[in-house]
Design an enzyme around this catalytic site. Structure first.
Site, PDB file in Angstrom:
ATOM      1  N   HIS A  54     -10.524   0.817  -0.268  1.00  0.00           N
ATOM      2  CA  HIS A  54     -10.024   0.139  -1.465  1.00  0.00           C
ATOM      3  C   HIS A  54     -10.836   0.608  -2.662  1.00  0.00           C
ATOM      4  CE1 HIS A  54      -8.789  -3.090  -4.194  1.00  0.00           C
ATOM      5  NE2 HIS A  54     -10.059  -3.192  -4.525  1.00  0.00           N
ATOM      6  N   ASN A  59      -5.156   2.971   4.902  1.00  0.00           N
ATOM      7  CA  ASN A  59      -5.581   4.068   4.030  1.00  0.00           C
ATOM      8  C   ASN A  59      -7.076   4.091   3.719  1.00  0.00           C
ATOM      9  OD1 ASN A  59      -5.559   1.916   2.352  1.00  0.00           O
ATOM     10  ND2 ASN A  59      -4.120   2.751   0.863  1.00  0.00           N
ATOM     11  N   TYR A  61      -5.610 -10.157  -2.196  1.00  0.00           N
ATOM     12  CA  TYR A  61      -4.403  -9.367  -2.464  1.00  0.00           C
ATOM     13  C   TYR A  61      -3.259 -10.215  -3.023  1.00  0.00           C
ATOM     14  CZ  TYR A  61      -6.381  -5.184  -0.255  1.00  0.00           C
ATOM     15  OH  TYR A  61      -7.146  -4.075   0.038  1.00  0.00           O
ATOM     16  N   LYS A  65     -12.207   0.002   4.708  1.00  0.00           N
ATOM     17  CA  LYS A  65     -11.296  -0.918   5.395  1.00  0.00           C
ATOM     18  C   LYS A  65     -11.512  -0.888   6.916  1.00  0.00           C
ATOM     19  CE  LYS A  65      -7.847  -0.728   1.666  1.00  0.00           C
ATOM     20  NZ  LYS A  65      -6.412  -0.476   1.345  1.00  0.00           N
ATOM     21  N   GLU A 101     -13.385  -8.701  -8.270  1.00  0.00           N
ATOM     22  CA  GLU A 101     -13.476  -8.372  -6.838  1.00  0.00           C
ATOM     23  C   GLU A 101     -14.936  -8.319  -6.369  1.00  0.00           C
ATOM     24  OE1 GLU A 101      -9.288  -5.848  -6.936  1.00  0.00           O
ATOM     25  OE2 GLU A 101     -11.168  -4.769  -6.594  1.00  0.00           O
TER      26      GLU A 101
HETATM   27  P1  IDP Z   1      -4.185   0.972  -3.988  1.00  0.00           P
HETATM   28  O1  IDP Z   1      -5.023   0.497  -2.826  1.00  0.00           O
HETATM   29  O2  IDP Z   1      -4.122   2.487  -4.024  1.00  0.00           O
HETATM   30  O3  IDP Z   1      -4.610   0.370  -5.303  1.00  0.00           O
HETATM   31  P2  IDP Z   1      -1.922  -0.841  -4.026  1.00  0.00           P
HETATM   32  O4  IDP Z   1      -0.559  -0.486  -4.493  1.00  0.00           O
HETATM   33  O5  IDP Z   1      -2.771  -1.736  -4.895  1.00  0.00           O
HETATM   34  O6  IDP Z   1      -2.697   0.516  -3.694  1.00  0.00           O
HETATM   35  O7  IDP Z   1      -1.748  -1.518  -2.602  1.00  0.00           O
HETATM   36  C1  IDP Z   1      -2.813  -2.217  -1.981  1.00  0.00           C
HETATM   37  C2  IDP Z   1      -2.871  -1.840  -0.525  1.00  0.00           C
HETATM   38  O8  IDP Z   1      -1.681  -2.310   0.134  1.00  0.00           O
HETATM   39  C3  IDP Z   1      -2.872  -0.329  -0.245  1.00  0.00           C
HETATM   40  O9  IDP Z   1      -4.159   0.245  -0.360  1.00  0.00           O
HETATM   41  C4  IDP Z   1      -2.352  -0.278   1.175  1.00  0.00           C
HETATM   42  O10 IDP Z   1      -3.355  -0.625   2.138  1.00  0.00           O
HETATM   43  C5  IDP Z   1      -1.299  -1.387   1.153  1.00  0.00           C
HETATM   44  N1  IDP Z   1       0.029  -0.864   0.835  1.00  0.00           N
HETATM   45  C6  IDP Z   1       0.493  -0.473  -0.373  1.00  0.00           C
HETATM   46  N2  IDP Z   1       1.761  -0.049  -0.317  1.00  0.00           N
HETATM   47  C7  IDP Z   1       2.127  -0.192   0.985  1.00  0.00           C
HETATM   48  C8  IDP Z   1       3.341   0.082   1.711  1.00  0.00           C
HETATM   49  O11 IDP Z   1       4.351   0.522   1.149  1.00  0.00           O
HETATM   50  N3  IDP Z   1       3.327  -0.185   3.053  1.00  0.00           N
HETATM   51  C9  IDP Z   1       2.225  -0.689   3.696  1.00  0.00           C
HETATM   52  N4  IDP Z   1       1.078  -0.961   3.061  1.00  0.00           N
HETATM   53  C10 IDP Z   1       1.024  -0.712   1.731  1.00  0.00           C
HETATM   54 MG    MG Z   2      -4.546  -1.591  -5.926  1.00  0.00          MG
END
Ligand code: IDP
Ligand code: MG
Length: 139
Positions: free
Chosen positions: A117, A114, A51, A11, A128
């Site tokens: 992805h 984070n 997304y 990212k 994807e």
């Molecule tokens: P993942 O990437 O571990 O699969 P997902 O729940 O699919 O997690 O969420 C997609 C992305 O959205 C996350 O990687 C993160 O960047 C962002 N995200 C998820 N939950 C939150 C939140 O509570 N606050 C801000 N960003 C979030």
């Molecule tokens: Mg996800």
């Protein structure tokens, strides 16, 4: 449906911090073969579409802003049991909950930013990967 491929993005925060090499090293060391890889800068429309499953979530706008603020490294990775093994390698969504040694534990700043992805299913890995790469870019 093939079960040996997953899709990842390093990212914008990983690119900004100069962490591409270190993260690719971890991916190689874990036994993944790189099938496709490129730097690409998603438009807002791209990120909204990628997304779309999260469009009703409160963090959707923030997520689209983050994912479009600079280029990402998009890649398709190959290994037996690729989706689950890559999710193990990256760790929990929130780096505070991620296991020691995982990519998110090492390189992610927060739940929002984070670092990486990883696809969550074989079906989404195929969708994807095709979102970012043509057949001629996969090797
Ligand atoms: P993942 O990437 O571990 O699969 P997902 O729940 O699919 O997690 O969420 C997609 C992305 O959205 C996350 O990687 C993160 O960047 C962002 N995200 C998820 N939950 C939150 C939140 O509570 N606050 C801000 N960003 C979030
Ligand atoms: Mg996800």
């Amino acid at each position: 449906m093939r079960t040996d491929r997953t899709f990842t993005m390093l990212k914008p925060d990983s690119v900004e911090k100069g962490n591409i090499g270190a993260i690719v090293d971890k991916i190689n060391a874990a036994g993944f073969r790189i099938v496709a890889m490129k730097l690409t800068h998603m438009t807002s429309q791209d990120a909204q579409e990628f997304y779309a499953v999260h469009s009703e979530r409160p963090f959707y706008g923030e997520l689209v802003e983050y994912m479009t603020r600079g280029p990402v490294v998009a890649a398709i990775l190959e290994k037996d049991n690729a989706v689950a093994d890559f999710r193990t390698l990256i760790g929990a969504t929130n780096p505070a909950d991620a296991a020691e040694g995982t990519i998110r534990k090492l390189y992610a700043a927060s739940m929002g930013e984070n670092a990486v992805h990883g696809s969550d299913s074989d079906e989404n890995a195929a969708i994807e990967g095709a979102f970012h790469f043509s057949g001629r870019e996969m090797f």
